[in-house]
Scaffold this motif. Sequence first.
Motif, mmCIF file in Angstrom:
data_model
loop_
_atom_site.group_PDB
_atom_site.id
_atom_site.type_symbol
_atom_site.label_atom_id
_atom_site.label_comp_id
_atom_site.label_asym_id
_atom_site.label_seq_id
_atom_site.Cartn_x
_atom_site.Cartn_y
_atom_site.Cartn_z
ATOM 1 N N GLN A 24 0.881 -1.168 0.000
ATOM 2 C CA GLN A 24 0.000 0.000 0.000
ATOM 3 C C GLN A 24 0.912 1.209 0.000
ATOM 4 O O GLN A 24 1.790 1.323 0.859
ATOM 5 N N VAL A 25 0.739 2.121 -0.960
ATOM 6 C CA VAL A 25 1.601 3.292 -1.096
ATOM 7 C C VAL A 25 0.748 4.553 -1.031
ATOM 8 O O VAL A 25 -0.231 4.683 -1.767
ATOM 9 N N LEU A 26 1.124 5.471 -0.154
ATOM 10 C CA LEU A 26 0.475 6.774 -0.062
ATOM 11 C C LEU A 26 1.438 7.800 -0.640
ATOM 12 O O LEU A 26 2.587 7.889 -0.208
ATOM 13 N N CYS A 27 0.981 8.551 -1.619
ATOM 14 C CA CYS A 27 1.786 9.569 -2.269
ATOM 15 C C CYS A 27 1.105 10.906 -2.063
ATOM 16 O O CYS A 27 -0.052 11.091 -2.472
ATOM 17 N N GLU A 70 1.571 0.514 -11.590
ATOM 18 C CA GLU A 70 1.989 -0.453 -12.611
ATOM 19 C C GLU A 70 3.497 -0.673 -12.590
ATOM 20 O O GLU A 70 3.962 -1.807 -12.696
ATOM 21 N N ARG A 71 4.257 0.394 -12.420
ATOM 22 C CA ARG A 71 5.723 0.258 -12.384
ATOM 23 C C ARG A 71 6.150 -0.582 -11.192
ATOM 24 O O ARG A 71 6.997 -1.476 -11.309
ATOM 25 N N MET A 72 5.585 -0.318 -10.031
ATOM 26 C CA MET A 72 5.969 -1.046 -8.826
ATOM 27 C C MET A 72 5.515 -2.501 -8.890
ATOM 28 O O MET A 72 6.256 -3.403 -8.500
ATOM 29 N N THR A 107 9.568 6.843 -6.786
ATOM 30 C CA THR A 107 9.115 5.489 -7.127
ATOM 31 C C THR A 107 10.310 4.582 -7.371
ATOM 32 O O THR A 107 10.370 3.458 -6.862
ATOM 33 N N GLU A 108 11.278 5.063 -8.111
ATOM 34 C CA GLU A 108 12.475 4.256 -8.403
ATOM 35 C C GLU A 108 13.300 4.012 -7.142
ATOM 36 O O GLU A 108 13.813 2.909 -6.943
#
Length: 122
Positions: A24-27, A70-72, A107-108
Amino acid sequence: MRFTAQQGRLSIHLRVFRQGRDLQVLCGGGATHIGAVALAAPAHGQVEAQSHLAGLPGHKEDALALRMAERMAHALSCAVCVNAGIHYDNITREEIRQVEQMVHDLTERCISALQKDSPCSR
């Protein structure tokens, strides 16, 4: 885990939570909120991840959240849910470009850190 980037008045952060094998990512940045939610899972045997997107009317974080998820998902081989909400009053086109670049860089960085200790491989 928490990742942060700053350029001038712009500050973007990612907070990453493990949900079993998934993430789960919060940006957020500026007046943080929920503007869009993207869910992606790796497409086994396919090039692209399987994904779903929900965005609130008037918000523009949908493409950003989808790219991140999608990248992750592809890089980490797990399901990823990204909640994104970034708001800066009177943001310029150049600042929008800077936000997009900071989100890409974060993200990277996140992927790199998680590949060292991947929750998806457990």
